[in-house]
Design a protein around this motif. Structure first.
Motif, PDB file in Angstrom:
ATOM      1  N   ASN A 274       0.822  -1.211   0.000  1.00 53.20           N
ATOM      2  CA  ASN A 274       0.000   0.000   0.000  1.00 53.20           C
ATOM      3  C   ASN A 274       0.854   1.259   0.000  1.00 53.20           C
ATOM      4  O   ASN A 274       0.466   2.287  -0.564  1.00 53.20           O
ATOM      5  CB  ASN A 274      -0.968  -0.013   1.173  1.00 53.20           C
ATOM      6  N   LYS A 275       2.028   1.178   0.606  1.00 50.88           N
ATOM      7  CA  LYS A 275       2.948   2.317   0.567  1.00 50.88           C
ATOM      8  C   LYS A 275       3.467   2.526  -0.850  1.00 50.88           C
ATOM      9  O   LYS A 275       3.576   3.660  -1.339  1.00 50.88           O
ATOM     10  CB  LYS A 275       4.115   2.094   1.526  1.00 50.88           C
ATOM     11  N   LEU A 276       3.765   1.417  -1.550  1.00 54.97           N
ATOM     12  CA  LEU A 276       4.250   1.511  -2.925  1.00 54.97           C
ATOM     13  C   LEU A 276       3.178   2.050  -3.866  1.00 54.97           C
ATOM     14  O   LEU A 276       3.461   2.837  -4.767  1.00 54.97           O
ATOM     15  CB  LEU A 276       4.700   0.128  -3.408  1.00 54.97           C
ATOM     16  N   ILE A 277       1.945   1.634  -3.660  1.00 59.06           N
ATOM     17  CA  ILE A 277       0.854   2.038  -4.547  1.00 59.06           C
ATOM     18  C   ILE A 277       0.484   3.496  -4.340  1.00 59.06           C
ATOM     19  O   ILE A 277       0.309   4.258  -5.291  1.00 59.06           O
ATOM     20  CB  ILE A 277      -0.391   1.153  -4.324  1.00 59.06           C
ATOM     21  N   SER A 278       0.338   3.900  -3.084  1.00 61.54           N
ATOM     22  CA  SER A 278      -0.294   5.186  -2.799  1.00 61.54           C
ATOM     23  C   SER A 278       0.682   6.349  -2.719  1.00 61.54           C
ATOM     24  O   SER A 278       0.317   7.489  -3.021  1.00 61.54           O
ATOM     25  CB  SER A 278      -1.076   5.094  -1.479  1.00 61.54           C
ATOM     26  N   ASN A 279       1.909   6.080  -2.250  1.00 67.37           N
ATOM     27  CA  ASN A 279       2.870   7.170  -2.049  1.00 67.37           C
ATOM     28  C   ASN A 279       2.248   8.279  -1.209  1.00 67.37           C
ATOM     29  O   ASN A 279       2.372   9.475  -1.516  1.00 67.37           O
ATOM     30  CB  ASN A 279       3.350   7.716  -3.393  1.00 67.37           C
ATOM     31  N   ASN A 280       1.533   7.867  -0.159  1.00 67.51           N
ATOM     32  CA  ASN A 280       0.802   8.811   0.686  1.00 67.51           C
ATOM     33  C   ASN A 280       1.726   9.538   1.654  1.00 67.51           C
ATOM     34  O   ASN A 280       2.826   9.062   1.962  1.00 67.51           O
ATOM     35  CB  ASN A 280      -0.280   8.080   1.487  1.00 67.51           C
ATOM     36  N   PRO A 281       1.304  10.684   2.175  1.00 66.20           N
ATOM     37  CA  PRO A 281       2.092  11.390   3.177  1.00 66.20           C
ATOM     38  C   PRO A 281       2.244  10.553   4.447  1.00 66.20           C
ATOM     39  O   PRO A 281       1.415   9.684   4.733  1.00 66.20           O
ATOM     40  CB  PRO A 281       1.269  12.663   3.454  1.00 66.20           C
ATOM     41  N   LYS A 282       3.329  10.835   5.174  1.00 69.28           N
ATOM     42  CA  LYS A 282       3.591  10.072   6.397  1.00 69.28           C
ATOM     43  C   LYS A 282       2.764  10.616   7.558  1.00 69.28           C
ATOM     44  O   LYS A 282       2.712  11.824   7.789  1.00 69.28           O
ATOM     45  CB  LYS A 282       5.072  10.116   6.766  1.00 69.28           C
ATOM     46  N   VAL A 283       2.130   9.686   8.280  1.00 70.05           N
ATOM     47  CA  VAL A 283       1.349  10.034   9.466  1.00 70.05           C
ATOM     48  C   VAL A 283       2.080   9.513  10.700  1.00 70.05           C
ATOM     49  O   VAL A 283       2.485   8.341  10.739  1.00 70.05           O
ATOM     50  CB  VAL A 283      -0.068   9.432   9.410  1.00 70.05           C
ATOM     51  N   LEU A 284       2.255  10.376  11.673  1.00 71.53           N
ATOM     52  CA  LEU A 284       2.830   9.972  12.958  1.00 71.53           C
ATOM     53  C   LEU A 284       1.692   9.847  13.964  1.00 71.53           C
ATOM     54  O   LEU A 284       1.006  10.820  14.259  1.00 71.53           O
ATOM     55  CB  LEU A 284       3.857  10.997  13.446  1.00 71.53           C
ATOM     56  N   LEU A 285       1.481   8.629  14.450  1.00 78.50           N
ATOM     57  CA  LEU A 285       0.492   8.391  15.497  1.00 78.50           C
ATOM     58  C   LEU A 285       1.196   8.538  16.839  1.00 78.50           C
ATOM     59  O   LEU A 285       2.154   7.815  17.129  1.00 78.50           O
ATOM     60  CB  LEU A 285      -0.099   6.989  15.375  1.00 78.50           C
ATOM     61  N   VAL A 286       0.749   9.486  17.622  1.00 78.79           N
ATOM     62  CA  VAL A 286       1.326   9.693  18.951  1.00 78.79           C
ATOM     63  C   VAL A 286       0.396   9.024  19.955  1.00 78.79           C
ATOM     64  O   VAL A 286      -0.761   9.413  20.111  1.00 78.79           O
ATOM     65  CB  VAL A 286       1.486  11.192  19.264  1.00 78.79           C
ATOM     66  N   VAL A 287       0.914   7.981  20.606  1.00 82.95           N
ATOM     67  CA  VAL A 287       0.090   7.132  21.476  1.00 82.95           C
ATOM     68  C   VAL A 287       0.612   7.187  22.894  1.00 82.95           C
ATOM     69  O   VAL A 287       1.797   6.958  23.139  1.00 82.95           O
ATOM     70  CB  VAL A 287       0.095   5.671  20.982  1.00 82.95           C
ATOM     71  N   GLN A 288      -0.281   7.479  23.807  1.00 86.25           N
ATOM     72  CA  GLN A 288       0.072   7.535  25.221  1.00 86.25           C
ATOM     73  C   GLN A 288      -0.294   6.210  25.873  1.00 86.25           C
ATOM     74  O   GLN A 288      -1.431   5.748  25.777  1.00 86.25           O
ATOM     75  CB  GLN A 288      -0.688   8.678  25.901  1.00 86.25           C
ATOM     76  N   GLU A 289       0.675   5.579  26.519  1.00 85.66           N
ATOM     77  CA  GLU A 289       0.411   4.294  27.174  1.00 85.66           C
ATOM     78  C   GLU A 289      -0.579   4.461  28.316  1.00 85.66           C
ATOM     79  O   GLU A 289      -0.596   5.480  29.012  1.00 85.66           O
ATOM     80  CB  GLU A 289       1.715   3.692  27.703  1.00 85.66           C
ATOM     81  N   ASN A 290      -1.418   3.457  28.480  1.00 87.92           N
ATOM     82  CA  ASN A 290      -2.355   3.433  29.607  1.00 87.92           C
ATOM     83  C   ASN A 290      -2.289   2.060  30.261  1.00 87.92           C
ATOM     84  O   ASN A 290      -1.692   1.131  29.726  1.00 87.92           O
ATOM     85  CB  ASN A 290      -3.777   3.722  29.117  1.00 87.92           C
ATOM     86  N   ARG A 291      -2.912   1.937  31.395  1.00 89.88           N
ATOM     87  CA  ARG A 291      -2.876   0.663  32.127  1.00 89.88           C
ATOM     88  C   ARG A 291      -4.019  -0.262  31.725  1.00 89.88           C
ATOM     89  O   ARG A 291      -4.100  -1.389  32.176  1.00 89.88           O
ATOM     90  CB  ARG A 291      -2.935   0.918  33.638  1.00 89.88           C
ATOM     91  N   TYR A 292      -4.914   0.226  30.882  1.00 94.39           N
ATOM     92  CA  TYR A 292      -6.076  -0.564  30.495  1.00 94.39           C
ATOM     93  C   TYR A 292      -6.145  -0.655  28.977  1.00 94.39           C
ATOM     94  O   TYR A 292      -5.791   0.261  28.257  1.00 94.39           O
ATOM     95  CB  TYR A 292      -7.375   0.085  30.997  1.00 94.39           C
ATOM     96  N   ASN A 293      -6.631  -1.786  28.476  1.00 95.87           N
ATOM     97  CA  ASN A 293      -7.030  -1.885  27.072  1.00 95.87           C
ATOM     98  C   ASN A 293      -5.883  -1.672  26.089  1.00 95.87           C
ATOM     99  O   ASN A 293      -6.119  -1.429  24.907  1.00 95.87           O
ATOM    100  CB  ASN A 293      -8.125  -0.838  26.789  1.00 95.87           C
ATOM    101  N   LEU A 294      -4.631  -1.750  26.544  1.00101.17           N
ATOM    102  CA  LEU A 294      -3.504  -1.376  25.695  1.00101.17           C
ATOM    103  C   LEU A 294      -3.362  -2.296  24.490  1.00101.17           C
ATOM    104  O   LEU A 294      -3.081  -1.834  23.378  1.00101.17           O
ATOM    105  CB  LEU A 294      -2.215  -1.373  26.507  1.00101.17           C
ATOM    106  N   ASN A 295      -3.559  -3.598  24.674  1.00 94.46           N
ATOM    107  CA  ASN A 295      -3.404  -4.520  23.559  1.00 94.46           C
ATOM    108  C   ASN A 295      -4.383  -4.205  22.428  1.00 94.46           C
ATOM    109  O   ASN A 295      -4.027  -4.274  21.254  1.00 94.46           O
ATOM    110  CB  ASN A 295      -3.602  -5.962  24.027  1.00 94.46           C
ATOM    111  N   GLN A 296      -5.617  -3.834  22.794  1.00 92.11           N
ATOM    112  CA  GLN A 296      -6.596  -3.521  21.759  1.00 92.11           C
ATOM    113  C   GLN A 296      -6.245  -2.215  21.047  1.00 92.11           C
ATOM    114  O   GLN A 296      -6.453  -2.083  19.836  1.00 92.11           O
ATOM    115  CB  GLN A 296      -8.002  -3.439  22.343  1.00 92.11           C
ATOM    116  N   VAL A 297      -5.703  -1.259  21.783  1.00 93.93           N
ATOM    117  CA  VAL A 297      -5.274   0.008  21.188  1.00 93.93           C
ATOM    118  C   VAL A 297      -4.206  -0.249  20.120  1.00 93.93           C
ATOM    119  O   VAL A 297      -4.312   0.221  18.979  1.00 93.93           O
ATOM    120  CB  VAL A 297      -4.728   0.973  22.264  1.00 93.93           C
ATOM    121  N   ILE A 298      -3.176  -1.015  20.483  1.00 89.86           N
ATOM    122  CA  ILE A 298      -2.073  -1.280  19.560  1.00 89.86           C
ATOM    123  C   ILE A 298      -2.520  -2.185  18.412  1.00 89.86           C
ATOM    124  O   ILE A 298      -2.131  -1.991  17.256  1.00 89.86           O
ATOM    125  CB  ILE A 298      -0.879  -1.900  20.307  1.00 89.86           C
ATOM    126  N   GLU A 299      -3.366  -3.170  18.709  1.00 94.87           N
ATOM    127  CA  GLU A 299      -3.890  -4.050  17.662  1.00 94.87           C
ATOM    128  C   GLU A 299      -4.683  -3.248  16.634  1.00 94.87           C
ATOM    129  O   GLU A 299      -4.606  -3.509  15.429  1.00 94.87           O
ATOM    130  CB  GLU A 299      -4.772  -5.131  18.299  1.00 94.87           C
TER     131      GLU A 299
END
Length: 478
Positions: A274-299
């Motif tokens: 998809n990176k090769l096809i789209s050549n889209n701009p880069k997005v930086l996801l800034v994620v703050q760790e939490n003590r709950y639900n973290l696996n679902q957030v990252i998944e």
């Protein structure tokens, strides 16, 4: 078998509609990367939207030893197949029944489901000697392994021969010679009310005496790994099917340590192509760790189809799980200092903030946001969301118009009064890097607070609300 009885080029067929077309890229790319011989993929369809056809054209331009050829099902053929309404399968699921007629110049075809990844060359499989058999198939292990399963109920003592129809090596010459298309379709019309798994059951009954059972590695069902309690990536065809529904474009809540590596591998292919096809701009996801639900957030980040993103992960100061996550999700960069974050922001075009326990509810959420930002030349896009209450076990869902609403001339204070659920959140917005620089000359390692969000909002000129529920906030308190 004589060499003349098999095509020199490996012929593959996949059958799609618009829904499946958006998932073909990883499988096609995996064939390109792992099969050394010339391959022709026949894409069988009835109707496709312009964006689906555009994706196929772009994909074809990137390939070197794989050629994509469109093959349209005709009206009368579609009408035939539309008669099979005794189960919930879409009509497109039956397109493979027509392959002998649709591809009159092809001697042999390798039919593949779209939810597959090809991890080794297909040459040996394609040239398998079928003897006097019409199909080469692989047992459906999750069924054949369990004597209380559907296959034994359906085939009795021969339940261990029940095969998965996601991979079919088909002798089209023999099928034409024996008028299989007409005979098979008449058979399905008479018997389909008895099926549990649609045309897969029909294939098993109709071709029972005309199949050659091949090695598991040629249609290795991802869920096998959970049953066998081992991960096996040394296979030729990995098939992402099974009752736990391990589709790589869905959040995998089952969380099996044996299946997950195969899902992550698929997503790596997805991001690369998809990176090769789209050549889209880069997005930086800034994620703050939490003590709950973290696996679902990252998944929910890992299953995104967007090809050009990075994750800046801000860990907890104590008892952080950051290093454990890094092993499983290499696209994560753990932020240890302000300089780390500054460096990542410097290479990005857009930033998207996620904190607390938020997670994406759609696999193409980032793609939709970036496409909207490009379409409107927007500096800032905020997106609607749902709230899930852990206390009450239900969703708070507001109406979504699914429209891009221009809010460029609105004040944030007024929007907060009108739509407090959306605009009081200091996350869930995509912003151009330049706007962030204007808003805060020194990028903080902390997540945006209400004041910083106000600065970002005020410095942006073209602002939009994307009124679609693309992310979920989990509320552990109310």
């Amino acid at each position: 078998m004589e060499k003349d009885d098999i095509d020199e080029c490996i012929n593959i067929a996949i059958c799609i509609d618009d829904n499946y077309c958006q998932h073909i890229n990883p499988m096609v790319y995996s064939i390109e990367k792992n099969t050394r011989e010339k391959v022709r993929i026949h894409i069988v369809y009835y109707k496709l939207k312009a964006e689906s056809l555009e994706n196929i054209i772009k994909l074809n331009e990137l390939l070197t030893n794989v050629e994509l050829k469109l093959c349209r099902v005709r009206e009368y053929q579609y009408d035939w197949l539309s008669k099979f309404k005794e189960n919930s399968l879409p009509t497109e699921a039956y397109f493979r029944l027509l392959l002998p007629e649709l591809l009159p110049d092809v001697k042999r075809i390798l039919y593949l489901d779209v939810d597959m990844l090809i991890l080794d060359s297909l040459g040996k499989l394609y040239r398998t000697d079928l003897g006097n058999n019409i199909l080469g198939v692989v047992r459906d292990f999750p069924f054949t392994n369990d004597k209380n399963s559907w296959s034994y109920f359906f085939l009795g003592e021969f339940g261990n021969r029940y095969f998965n129809s996601g991979m079919l090596l088909m002798d089209l010459v023999a099928m034409r010679k024996n008028n299989i298309v007409r005979r098979f379709m008449e058979f399905i019309l008479k018997t389909s009310q008895h099926y549990f798994l649609g045309d897969q059951d029909a294939f098993n009954i109709f071709f029972f005496y005309n199949v050659k059972i091949l090695e598991d590695k040629y249609n290795y069902i991802a869920e096998n790994q959970k049953i066998l309690q081992k991960t096996n990536l040394e296979v030729v065809v990995m098939h992402y099917c099974g009752y736990s529904n391990p589709k790589p474009w869905l959040i995998y809540n089952d969380g099996s340590e044996y299946v997950q590596p195969a899902i992550r591998l698929y997503r790596e292919y997805q991001r690369k192509i998809n990176k090769l096809i789209s050549n889209n701009p880069k997005v930086l996801l800034v994620v703050q760790e939490n003590r709950y639900n973290l696996n679902q957030v990252i998944e929910s980040i890992d299953y995104q189809n967007y090809g050009n993103y990075e994750v800046a992960f801000i860990p907890l100061k104590e008892n952080s799980n950051a290093e454990i996550l890094k092993k499983d999700y290499p696209q994560i960069t753990i932020i240890k200092s302000r300089n780390d974050l500054e460096r990542m922001v410097g290479s990005a075009d857009y930033l998207y903030y996620m904190k607390n326990t938020s997670y994406f509810s759609e696999w193409d959420a980032i793609s939709r946001l970036v496409d909207s930002a490009i379409e409107k030349a927007a500096d800032y896009i905020i997106v609607s969301h749902r709230v899930f209450s852990m206390k009450h076990g239900n969703y708070q869902v507001q109406h979504e118009s699914k429209k891009l609403i221009d809010i460029s001339d609105r004040a944030l204070e007024d929007l907060i009064i009108e739509k407090p659920v959306i605009f009081t959140q200091n996350e869930g917005f995509l912003v151009k890097k330049e706007i962030l620089r204007k808003s805060n000359s020194s990028i903080s390692q902390d997540m945006p607070d209400a004041t910083m969000h106000l600065h970002i909002f005020n410095n942006a000129e073209r602002k939009y609300l994307y009124d679609r529920l693309l992310w979920i906030k989990v509320d552990f308190e109310n």
